[in-house]
Write a protein that holds these residues in place. Sequence first.
Motif, PDB file in Angstrom:
ATOM      1  N   LYS A 188       0.834  -1.204   0.000  1.00  0.00           N
ATOM      2  CA  LYS A 188       0.000   0.000   0.000  1.00  0.00           C
ATOM      3  C   LYS A 188       0.865   1.248   0.000  1.00  0.00           C
ATOM      4  CE  LYS A 188      -3.602   2.425   2.595  1.00  0.00           C
ATOM      5  NZ  LYS A 188      -4.405   2.491   3.839  1.00  0.00           N
ATOM      6  N   MET A 189       1.926   1.239   0.794  1.00  0.00           N
ATOM      7  CA  MET A 189       2.789   2.409   0.909  1.00  0.00           C
ATOM      8  C   MET A 189       3.474   2.738  -0.412  1.00  0.00           C
ATOM      9  SD  MET A 189       6.174   3.065   3.246  1.00  0.00           S
ATOM     10  CE  MET A 189       7.249   2.256   2.044  1.00  0.00           C
ATOM     11  N   VAL A 190       4.041   1.718  -1.062  1.00  0.00           N
ATOM     12  CA  VAL A 190       4.797   1.987  -2.294  1.00  0.00           C
ATOM     13  C   VAL A 190       3.869   2.464  -3.412  1.00  0.00           C
ATOM     14  CG1 VAL A 190       6.684   0.414  -1.708  1.00  0.00           C
ATOM     15  CG2 VAL A 190       4.743  -0.433  -3.066  1.00  0.00           C
ATOM     16  N   GLU A 191       2.641   1.980  -3.436  1.00  0.00           N
ATOM     17  CA  GLU A 191       1.706   2.434  -4.463  1.00  0.00           C
ATOM     18  C   GLU A 191       1.304   3.890  -4.207  1.00  0.00           C
ATOM     19  OE1 GLU A 191      -0.235   2.967  -7.705  1.00  0.00           O
ATOM     20  OE2 GLU A 191       0.915   1.136  -7.328  1.00  0.00           O
ATOM     21  N   GLU A 192       1.166   4.265  -2.940  1.00  0.00           N
ATOM     22  CA  GLU A 192       0.844   5.652  -2.623  1.00  0.00           C
ATOM     23  C   GLU A 192       1.983   6.584  -3.020  1.00  0.00           C
ATOM     24  OE1 GLU A 192      -0.108   5.532   1.515  1.00  0.00           O
ATOM     25  OE2 GLU A 192      -2.193   4.890   1.178  1.00  0.00           O
ATOM     26  N   PHE A 193       3.221   6.150  -2.749  1.00  0.00           N
ATOM     27  CA  PHE A 193       4.363   6.977  -3.134  1.00  0.00           C
ATOM     28  C   PHE A 193       4.507   7.023  -4.660  1.00  0.00           C
ATOM     29  CE2 PHE A 193       6.134   6.654   1.287  1.00  0.00           C
ATOM     30  CZ  PHE A 193       6.220   8.024   1.504  1.00  0.00           C
ATOM     31  N   ARG A 194       4.236   5.915  -5.326  1.00  0.00           N
ATOM     32  CA  ARG A 194       4.295   5.922  -6.795  1.00  0.00           C
ATOM     33  C   ARG A 194       3.321   6.948  -7.364  1.00  0.00           C
ATOM     34  NH1 ARG A 194       2.147   4.173 -11.803  1.00  0.00           N
ATOM     35  NH2 ARG A 194       0.141   3.848 -10.820  1.00  0.00           N
ATOM     36  N   SER A 195       2.116   6.968  -6.829  1.00  0.00           N
ATOM     37  CA  SER A 195       1.102   7.913  -7.283  1.00  0.00           C
ATOM     38  C   SER A 195       1.558   9.352  -7.042  1.00  0.00           C
ATOM     39  CB  SER A 195      -0.216   7.640  -6.560  1.00  0.00           C
ATOM     40  OG  SER A 195      -1.202   8.572  -6.924  1.00  0.00           O
ATOM     41  N   SER A 196       2.162   9.590  -5.873  1.00  0.00           N
ATOM     42  CA  SER A 196       2.668  10.919  -5.535  1.00  0.00           C
ATOM     43  C   SER A 196       3.825  11.312  -6.452  1.00  0.00           C
ATOM     44  CB  SER A 196       3.122  10.934  -4.070  1.00  0.00           C
ATOM     45  OG  SER A 196       3.794  12.134  -3.756  1.00  0.00           O
ATOM     46  N   HIS A 197       4.754  10.374  -6.678  1.00  0.00           N
ATOM     47  CA  HIS A 197       5.884  10.644  -7.565  1.00  0.00           C
ATOM     48  C   HIS A 197       5.405  11.010  -8.966  1.00  0.00           C
ATOM     49  CE1 HIS A 197       8.802   7.955  -5.006  1.00  0.00           C
ATOM     50  NE2 HIS A 197       8.384   9.030  -4.368  1.00  0.00           N
ATOM     51  N   MET A 198       4.477  10.228  -9.466  1.00  0.00           N
ATOM     52  CA  MET A 198       3.977  10.432 -10.819  1.00  0.00           C
ATOM     53  C   MET A 198       3.305  11.804 -10.937  1.00  0.00           C
ATOM     54  SD  MET A 198       1.851   7.713 -13.134  1.00  0.00           S
ATOM     55  CE  MET A 198       0.490   7.578 -11.973  1.00  0.00           C
ATOM     56  N   LYS A 199       2.520  12.172  -9.942  1.00  0.00           N
ATOM     57  CA  LYS A 199       1.832  13.467  -9.952  1.00  0.00           C
ATOM     58  C   LYS A 199       2.838  14.611  -9.958  1.00  0.00           C
ATOM     59  CE  LYS A 199      -1.433  16.292  -7.290  1.00  0.00           C
ATOM     60  NZ  LYS A 199      -2.241  16.387  -6.036  1.00  0.00           N
ATOM     61  N   ASP A 200       3.859  14.512  -9.105  1.00  0.00           N
ATOM     62  CA  ASP A 200       4.862  15.581  -9.038  1.00  0.00           C
ATOM     63  C   ASP A 200       5.624  15.714 -10.353  1.00  0.00           C
ATOM     64  OD1 ASP A 200       4.159  16.140  -6.458  1.00  0.00           O
ATOM     65  OD2 ASP A 200       5.903  15.216  -5.522  1.00  0.00           O
ATOM     66  N   LEU A 201       6.037  14.595 -10.919  1.00  0.00           N
ATOM     67  CA  LEU A 201       6.807  14.631 -12.163  1.00  0.00           C
ATOM     68  C   LEU A 201       5.966  15.169 -13.325  1.00  0.00           C
ATOM     69  CD1 LEU A 201       8.697  11.286 -11.629  1.00  0.00           C
ATOM     70  CD2 LEU A 201       9.754  13.550 -11.752  1.00  0.00           C
ATOM     71  N   GLU A 202       4.708  14.790 -13.361  1.00  0.00           N
ATOM     72  CA  GLU A 202       3.818  15.325 -14.398  1.00  0.00           C
ATOM     73  C   GLU A 202       3.652  16.836 -14.251  1.00  0.00           C
ATOM     74  OE1 GLU A 202       0.247  13.095 -13.883  1.00  0.00           O
ATOM     75  OE2 GLU A 202       0.908  11.418 -15.148  1.00  0.00           O
ATOM     76  N   SER A 203       3.660  17.319 -13.017  1.00  0.00           N
ATOM     77  CA  SER A 203       3.498  18.753 -12.771  1.00  0.00           C
ATOM     78  C   SER A 203       4.706  19.549 -13.259  1.00  0.00           C
ATOM     79  CB  SER A 203       3.267  19.019 -11.277  1.00  0.00           C
ATOM     80  OG  SER A 203       2.061  18.419 -10.837  1.00  0.00           O
ATOM     81  N   PHE A 204       5.841  18.884 -13.396  1.00  0.00           N
ATOM     82  CA  PHE A 204       7.028  19.519 -13.960  1.00  0.00           C
ATOM     83  C   PHE A 204       7.168  19.203 -15.457  1.00  0.00           C
ATOM     84  CE2 PHE A 204       8.327  19.893  -9.493  1.00  0.00           C
ATOM     85  CZ  PHE A 204       8.909  21.150  -9.484  1.00  0.00           C
ATOM     86  N   TYR A 205       6.113  18.655 -16.046  1.00  0.00           N
ATOM     87  CA  TYR A 205       6.034  18.374 -17.481  1.00  0.00           C
ATOM     88  C   TYR A 205       7.074  17.338 -17.929  1.00  0.00           C
ATOM     89  CZ  TYR A 205       3.442  22.651 -16.862  1.00  0.00           C
ATOM     90  OH  TYR A 205       2.553  23.596 -16.385  1.00  0.00           O
ATOM     91  N   ILE A 206       7.378  16.396 -17.045  1.00  0.00           N
ATOM     92  CA  ILE A 206       8.260  15.291 -17.419  1.00  0.00           C
ATOM     93  C   ILE A 206       7.427  14.319 -18.250  1.00  0.00           C
ATOM     94  CG2 ILE A 206       9.814  13.504 -16.613  1.00  0.00           C
ATOM     95  CD1 ILE A 206      10.646  16.406 -15.878  1.00  0.00           C
ATOM     96  N   SER A 207       7.882  14.060 -19.476  1.00  0.00           N
ATOM     97  CA  SER A 207       7.022  13.395 -20.464  1.00  0.00           C
ATOM     98  C   SER A 207       7.258  11.887 -20.552  1.00  0.00           C
ATOM     99  CB  SER A 207       7.231  14.032 -21.842  1.00  0.00           C
ATOM    100  OG  SER A 207       8.594  13.967 -22.229  1.00  0.00           O
ATOM    101  N   HIS A 208       7.173  11.195 -19.407  1.00  0.00           N
ATOM    102  CA  HIS A 208       7.278   9.738 -19.441  1.00  0.00           C
ATOM    103  C   HIS A 208       6.184   9.134 -20.328  1.00  0.00           C
ATOM    104  CE1 HIS A 208       8.855  10.484 -15.167  1.00  0.00           C
ATOM    105  NE2 HIS A 208       9.884  10.013 -15.836  1.00  0.00           N
ATOM    106  N   ASP A 209       6.541   8.106 -21.056  1.00  0.00           N
ATOM    107  CA  ASP A 209       5.513   7.301 -21.703  1.00  0.00           C
ATOM    108  C   ASP A 209       4.873   6.367 -20.686  1.00  0.00           C
ATOM    109  OD1 ASP A 209       5.574   8.033 -24.548  1.00  0.00           O
ATOM    110  OD2 ASP A 209       7.646   7.354 -24.447  1.00  0.00           O
ATOM    111  N   ASN A 210       5.678   5.963 -19.698  1.00  0.00           N
ATOM    112  CA  ASN A 210       5.132   5.100 -18.656  1.00  0.00           C
ATOM    113  C   ASN A 210       5.933   5.292 -17.374  1.00  0.00           C
ATOM    114  OD1 ASN A 210       3.188   3.148 -17.896  1.00  0.00           O
ATOM    115  ND2 ASN A 210       4.725   1.541 -17.928  1.00  0.00           N
ATOM    116  N   PHE A 211       5.219   5.469 -16.270  1.00  0.00           N
ATOM    117  CA  PHE A 211       5.847   5.534 -14.949  1.00  0.00           C
ATOM    118  C   PHE A 211       5.216   4.432 -14.108  1.00  0.00           C
ATOM    119  CE2 PHE A 211       6.729   6.918 -10.661  1.00  0.00           C
ATOM    120  CZ  PHE A 211       8.026   7.396 -10.758  1.00  0.00           C
ATOM    121  N   TYR A 212       5.963   3.347 -13.943  1.00  0.00           N
ATOM    122  CA  TYR A 212       5.397   2.128 -13.362  1.00  0.00           C
ATOM    123  C   TYR A 212       5.948   1.909 -11.957  1.00  0.00           C
ATOM    124  CZ  TYR A 212       3.155  -2.475 -14.049  1.00  0.00           C
ATOM    125  OH  TYR A 212       2.343  -3.583 -13.979  1.00  0.00           O
TER     126      TYR A 212
END
Length: 550
Positions: free
Chosen positions: A74-98
């Motif tokens: 549960k913890m790692v999935e929550e951090f993954r979601s947070s990481h992905m949101k932050d990186l998207e907010s800086f316009y990091i253009s991953h095709d996939n963040f898994y």
Amino acid sequence: MPLPEKNNRVIITSALPYANGDLHIGHLLEHVQTDIWVRLLRANNITCHYVCASDAHGTPIMLRAKELETEPEKMVEEFRSSHMKDLESFYISHDNFYITHSEENKYFSELIYNRAKESGFIESKHIEQLFDESAGLFLSDRYVKGTCPKCSAEEQYGDNCEICGAKYEAAELINPVSTISGQKPVVKTSEHVFFKLSELETNVASWMKATPLQEAVKNKLEEWFQQGLKDWDISRDSPYFGFEIPDMPGKYFYVWLDAPIGYIASLENYLRAKNNESAEEIWSETANTEIYHFIGKDIMNFHALFWPALLETSKFKKPSNVFVHGFLGLNGAKMSKSKGNFLSMRDYLDILDADYIRYYLASKLSPSIDDIDLNYDDFQKKVNSDLVGKFVNIASRSAGFLKKNDNQIGTDIDHEFYENFISSKNEITNLFADLEYSKAIKEIMKLADSANAYVDEKKPWILAKDEKNKEEVIKIAGTTINLFRVINTYLKIVIPDTCSKGETFLNEIISSIDDIDTPLTNHKLGSFSPILNRLEDEKLEALIQRGSNG
């Protein structure tokens, strides 16, 4: 360094951020460096897949979940979601963040391990390790402190001494203490699985010599070769959060075994969802694929020694290059929460525009692995001088003249000046391709200076006083807007949000850098509004305060 071949598939990765805490601006440095390169390739019509993931395994994950009184999954999935949101907010253009805690990663970890085993590069050994009886687990190097057996320096970790530089086994420490419980650990024997890296020294050396690695990276790798490559312990004892090793109950893959394999797993997850392709085929040693990893200098050995060796034994393609960068300091000092000198990505985003820091980091980045610094005063000056005072100013000082012409660029511009202006296109592209971002930014700002000087020389505000000069004024303004368009195209890979607003004003989406070969004429613009504001003192002060609070 030439850009990748257009006919090849290109895979690009940033190192996987660890899923036990929030991302800070040090993480951003690497993702911005990678993202600019990815956007450069796309702007040159090169197909690439940019993949990343949250690194979800290991003892620190297990202990952090225990501290938060939650399950690791549960913890790692929550951090993954947070990481992905932050990186998207800086316009990091991953095709996939898994995430590495996935079925795809389990499959590829077992596949690569089994292939290495079938090739004779896996063996078991019984080793002595420090065991914390109070915590009930074997201690990795980072969880042991003691006195250095070489120079007697105290408070040293279990793998090397920060004072004399000596390397040693944790069991060699004098008066070792567990950092988890504070208790003195005991020595226990345990069976571990080793990857025979020592037998692949020639293979790794051949890959290193054939790969255009940075000179400083090659020099560092040579130091390890001089010492001789040692077999690599790829197993950990229970309790451990990770993948259990096939046919070895209670033994788990060491996090650094399955973390880089997470690149392949993230690609697999992306390709299967997109068009049902297989990462195993695209990453195979015979595929027309180029693979580029962006990493920090602290994980160089894992990516440039262990990883190519592991790929060699499992019939996967080795990296085409590994791009290494230094660390990011904050206002002249190392980032540290405990010392009140720390800035998370989320704290930054709460106050400032993402493109400000994207531009600043680009202006500092080079192929060097030396550390760079985010200096607050320099940061503000560079944003206000370069982006607002030079770049945005080109459009703002000319848009008004065209507004009187129904926002229409005329049928004619100053073609000679324009052709000369775009003559540095290949130079700027090559600088970005070579990771010479700082030099590329300087060249772009020279063009901005040239554009502003063009307006100063032509003085359209004086010509506009006489109606008979109307066509000349439109020509000057149209030329200037085309110069803005060129710089907007170059900077689109660096400050994508700002340049998207620039495209709204230009009334044109620029998909390729080659679009600037043909200027805009007889073209209707959108209405002009400021596309980026100055970085004001009060906002900078708010950022400094947030950073000083750690």
